[in-house]
Write an enzyme that holds these catalytic residues in place. Sequence first.
Site, PDB file in Angstrom:
ATOM      1  N   ASN A 191       1.449   3.336  -2.917  1.00  0.00           N
ATOM      2  CA  ASN A 191       2.047   3.759  -4.198  1.00  0.00           C
ATOM      3  C   ASN A 191       1.576   5.158  -4.597  1.00  0.00           C
ATOM      4  O   ASN A 191       2.354   5.982  -5.085  1.00  0.00           O
ATOM      5  CB  ASN A 191       1.637   2.803  -5.322  1.00  0.00           C
ATOM      6  CG  ASN A 191       2.233   1.425  -5.163  1.00  0.00           C
ATOM      7  OD1 ASN A 191       3.083   1.204  -4.311  1.00  0.00           O
ATOM      8  ND2 ASN A 191       1.788   0.491  -5.979  1.00  0.00           N
ATOM      9  N   LEU A 228      10.726 -20.993  -3.780  1.00  0.00           N
ATOM     10  CA  LEU A 228       9.767 -20.010  -3.238  1.00  0.00           C
ATOM     11  C   LEU A 228       8.475 -20.077  -4.050  1.00  0.00           C
ATOM     12  O   LEU A 228       8.519 -20.012  -5.279  1.00  0.00           O
ATOM     13  CB  LEU A 228      10.357 -18.593  -3.336  1.00  0.00           C
ATOM     14  CG  LEU A 228       9.422 -17.451  -2.920  1.00  0.00           C
ATOM     15  CD1 LEU A 228       9.220 -17.429  -1.401  1.00  0.00           C
ATOM     16  CD2 LEU A 228       9.976 -16.091  -3.370  1.00  0.00           C
ATOM     17  N   SER A 269      -7.085  -5.582  -5.919  1.00  0.00           N
ATOM     18  CA  SER A 269      -8.280  -6.112  -5.250  1.00  0.00           C
ATOM     19  C   SER A 269      -9.493  -6.009  -6.172  1.00  0.00           C
ATOM     20  O   SER A 269      -9.475  -5.271  -7.168  1.00  0.00           O
ATOM     21  CB  SER A 269      -8.551  -5.326  -3.964  1.00  0.00           C
ATOM     22  OG  SER A 269      -9.012  -4.032  -4.283  1.00  0.00           O
ATOM     23  N   HIS A 324       2.984   3.166  -8.997  1.00  0.00           N
ATOM     24  CA  HIS A 324       2.806   1.726  -9.224  1.00  0.00           C
ATOM     25  C   HIS A 324       4.048   1.140  -9.911  1.00  0.00           C
ATOM     26  O   HIS A 324       4.478   0.044  -9.596  1.00  0.00           O
ATOM     27  CB  HIS A 324       1.556   1.476 -10.073  1.00  0.00           C
ATOM     28  CG  HIS A 324       0.284   1.880  -9.389  1.00  0.00           C
ATOM     29  ND1 HIS A 324       0.024   1.588  -8.074  1.00  0.00           N
ATOM     30  CD2 HIS A 324      -0.810   2.558  -9.838  1.00  0.00           C
ATOM     31  CE1 HIS A 324      -1.182   2.055  -7.735  1.00  0.00           C
ATOM     32  NE2 HIS A 324      -1.687   2.658  -8.780  1.00  0.00           N
ATOM     33  N   TRP A 380     -11.109  -2.467  -9.244  1.00  0.00           N
ATOM     34  CA  TRP A 380     -11.724  -2.281 -10.567  1.00  0.00           C
ATOM     35  C   TRP A 380     -12.479  -0.960 -10.635  1.00  0.00           C
ATOM     36  O   TRP A 380     -12.759  -0.453 -11.715  1.00  0.00           O
ATOM     37  CB  TRP A 380     -12.689  -3.435 -10.886  1.00  0.00           C
ATOM     38  CG  TRP A 380     -12.019  -4.739 -11.190  1.00  0.00           C
ATOM     39  CD1 TRP A 380     -12.063  -5.867 -10.423  1.00  0.00           C
ATOM     40  CD2 TRP A 380     -11.209  -5.077 -12.325  1.00  0.00           C
ATOM     41  NE1 TRP A 380     -11.332  -6.885 -11.004  1.00  0.00           N
ATOM     42  CE2 TRP A 380     -10.795  -6.419 -12.179  1.00  0.00           C
ATOM     43  CE3 TRP A 380     -10.783  -4.371 -13.455  1.00  0.00           C
ATOM     44  CZ2 TRP A 380      -9.991  -7.073 -13.112  1.00  0.00           C
ATOM     45  CZ3 TRP A 380      -9.972  -5.027 -14.398  1.00  0.00           C
ATOM     46  CH2 TRP A 380      -9.590  -6.364 -14.214  1.00  0.00           C
ATOM     47  N   ARG A 436      -0.083   8.791 -10.342  1.00  0.00           N
ATOM     48  CA  ARG A 436      -0.174   7.567  -9.538  1.00  0.00           C
ATOM     49  C   ARG A 436       0.510   6.386 -10.225  1.00  0.00           C
ATOM     50  O   ARG A 436       1.124   5.536  -9.571  1.00  0.00           O
ATOM     51  CB  ARG A 436      -1.642   7.234  -9.272  1.00  0.00           C
ATOM     52  CG  ARG A 436      -2.351   8.253  -8.406  1.00  0.00           C
ATOM     53  CD  ARG A 436      -3.827   7.895  -8.245  1.00  0.00           C
ATOM     54  NE  ARG A 436      -4.004   6.585  -7.644  1.00  0.00           N
ATOM     55  CZ  ARG A 436      -3.922   6.351  -6.340  1.00  0.00           C
ATOM     56  NH1 ARG A 436      -3.697   7.329  -5.497  1.00  0.00           N
ATOM     57  NH2 ARG A 436      -4.084   5.127  -5.872  1.00  0.00           N
ATOM     58  N   ASP A 446       0.839  -1.207   0.000  1.00  0.00           N
ATOM     59  CA  ASP A 446       0.000   0.000   0.000  1.00  0.00           C
ATOM     60  C   ASP A 446       0.871   1.253   0.000  1.00  0.00           C
ATOM     61  O   ASP A 446       1.982   1.255   0.552  1.00  0.00           O
ATOM     62  CB  ASP A 446      -0.898  -0.022   1.254  1.00  0.00           C
ATOM     63  CG  ASP A 446      -2.044   0.976   1.151  1.00  0.00           C
ATOM     64  OD1 ASP A 446      -2.278   1.519   0.058  1.00  0.00           O
ATOM     65  OD2 ASP A 446      -2.693   1.220   2.188  1.00  0.00           O
ATOM     66  N   ARG A 470      -5.383  -2.010   8.409  1.00  0.00           N
ATOM     67  CA  ARG A 470      -6.595  -2.704   7.973  1.00  0.00           C
ATOM     68  C   ARG A 470      -6.204  -3.971   7.233  1.00  0.00           C
ATOM     69  O   ARG A 470      -5.130  -4.049   6.647  1.00  0.00           O
ATOM     70  CB  ARG A 470      -7.359  -1.839   6.943  1.00  0.00           C
ATOM     71  CG  ARG A 470      -8.047  -0.642   7.465  1.00  0.00           C
ATOM     72  CD  ARG A 470      -8.919  -0.034   6.349  1.00  0.00           C
ATOM     73  NE  ARG A 470      -8.120   0.607   5.321  1.00  0.00           N
ATOM     74  CZ  ARG A 470      -7.632   1.847   5.407  1.00  0.00           C
ATOM     75  NH1 ARG A 470      -7.848   2.567   6.487  1.00  0.00           N
ATOM     76  NH2 ARG A 470      -6.927   2.362   4.420  1.00  0.00           N
ATOM     77  N   ARG A 489       0.338   7.642  -2.683  1.00  0.00           N
ATOM     78  CA  ARG A 489       0.875   8.724  -1.830  1.00  0.00           C
ATOM     79  C   ARG A 489       2.351   8.955  -2.110  1.00  0.00           C
ATOM     80  O   ARG A 489       2.829  10.078  -2.103  1.00  0.00           O
ATOM     81  CB  ARG A 489       0.637   8.376  -0.342  1.00  0.00           C
ATOM     82  CG  ARG A 489      -0.778   8.685   0.111  1.00  0.00           C
ATOM     83  CD  ARG A 489      -1.113   7.971   1.390  1.00  0.00           C
ATOM     84  NE  ARG A 489      -1.414   6.564   1.144  1.00  0.00           N
ATOM     85  CZ  ARG A 489      -1.526   5.645   2.092  1.00  0.00           C
ATOM     86  NH1 ARG A 489      -1.355   5.981   3.351  1.00  0.00           N
ATOM     87  NH2 ARG A 489      -1.815   4.403   1.783  1.00  0.00           N
TER      88      ARG A 489
HETATM   89  C1  FPP Z   1      -1.828   0.157  -3.372  1.00  0.00           C
HETATM   90  O1  FPP Z   1      -1.377   1.490  -3.392  1.00  0.00           O
HETATM   91  C2  FPP Z   1      -1.241  -0.593  -4.460  1.00  0.00           C
HETATM   92  C3  FPP Z   1      -1.939  -1.128  -5.489  1.00  0.00           C
HETATM   93  C4  FPP Z   1      -3.399  -1.014  -5.634  1.00  0.00           C
HETATM   94  C5  FPP Z   1      -1.283  -1.849  -6.592  1.00  0.00           C
HETATM   95  C6  FPP Z   1      -0.082  -2.647  -6.249  1.00  0.00           C
HETATM   96  C7  FPP Z   1       0.721  -2.849  -7.489  1.00  0.00           C
HETATM   97  C8  FPP Z   1       2.062  -2.877  -7.548  1.00  0.00           C
HETATM   98  C9  FPP Z   1       2.897  -2.881  -6.372  1.00  0.00           C
HETATM   99  C10 FPP Z   1       2.798  -2.913  -8.858  1.00  0.00           C
HETATM  100  C11 FPP Z   1       2.586  -4.081  -9.708  1.00  0.00           C
HETATM  101  C12 FPP Z   1       2.717  -5.378  -9.016  1.00  0.00           C
HETATM  102  C13 FPP Z   1       3.007  -6.505  -9.634  1.00  0.00           C
HETATM  103  C14 FPP Z   1       2.994  -7.787  -8.892  1.00  0.00           C
HETATM  104  C15 FPP Z   1       3.351  -6.532 -11.044  1.00  0.00           C
HETATM  105  P1  FPP Z   1      -2.438   2.657  -3.579  1.00  0.00           P
HETATM  106  O2  FPP Z   1      -2.544   2.944  -5.025  1.00  0.00           O
HETATM  107  O3  FPP Z   1      -3.728   2.273  -2.933  1.00  0.00           O
HETATM  108  O4  FPP Z   1      -1.730   3.817  -2.809  1.00  0.00           O
HETATM  109  P2  FPP Z   1      -2.413   4.984  -1.969  1.00  0.00           P
HETATM  110  O5  FPP Z   1      -3.180   4.336  -0.858  1.00  0.00           O
HETATM  111  O6  FPP Z   1      -1.253   5.789  -1.471  1.00  0.00           O
HETATM  112  O7  FPP Z   1      -3.288   5.740  -2.918  1.00  0.00           O
END
Ligand code: FPP
Length: 258
Positions: A38, A147, A81, A53, A85, A49, A36, A210, A40
């Site tokens: 990315n 792994l 999640s 990612h 979507w 954003r 979590d 959470r 921010r």
């Molecule tokens: C949550 O941060 C992160 C995600 C919804 C996506 C996670 C994806 C990656 C780490 C990159 C790709 C992964 C793979 C396995 C290829 P957020 O966007 O909810 O951040 P925020 O809460 O700060 O807005």
Amino acid sequence: MCASPPSPDMAESSSELLARIRVHGAVPRHIAIIMDGNGRWARERHMPRAFGHRSGMKAVREVVEGALEAGVEWLSLFAFSQENWQRPETEVSALMSLLEEYIAREAAELAQQGVRVYVHGDLSRLTPAAANAVRRVMEQTVTGNRLGLNLFISYGGRAELVRATRQLAADVAAGRLTADAITEDEISARLYTAGCPDPDLLIRTSGEQRLSNFLLWQVAYAELFISSLYWPDFDRHALYGAISDFQRRDRRFGRVST
Ligand code: FPP
């Protein structure tokens, strides 16, 4: 639940931490991570954003290597999640493209490192290109035995339990199982994670406290570790810090301490 650093571990280098973890011995067999922060992380840098990612993808590589070095057997990552979507179309397609890119870039190396990749979730919603990439990486890494890397995409813990319940109901209706024979093991056997040990350690980054519908059944006895780092900043040193913290926990599973 544990607050993240500052801790004494952070003063040590990654290799010192790793050496100490190995000597201690009790490395978690299965680590699950809610990646979590990315968005921010990107916002702090005045970047879109999708840039967060993309940087998060590098952290995935780092943590997979760290898990291999530490001797972790299973790593479960919450990558997308069911609720995700509902994000703007541009962000969803950036995440799907990143998944394809990650697989294209990493599949051969993952296979060579002995990582076996499993992808779990409602994959019927993926674009054909993403679904093909998922199939490819699972096939390409099928012989990995160091792994197990579970990537959860289009996943929700409650939906997973509904899916398992439907399978149980179908088995009972078909006479393959009686209602009295439904046990915890029978439920576990119908989850995506059938055959994996339950996570010993659940890490969530970005300070949020959470579960967000991740592995609801499987984390019943997991130790929780909340890191204040945003996911793109979470590296193997941070992973080792979490493992070292885990090694100091007294896991009682509802019993009294020995
Ligand atoms: C949550 O941060 C992160 C995600 C919804 C996506 C996670 C994806 C990656 C780490 C990159 C790709 C992964 C793979 C396995 C290829 P957020 O966007 O909810 O951040 P925020 O809460 O700060 O807005």
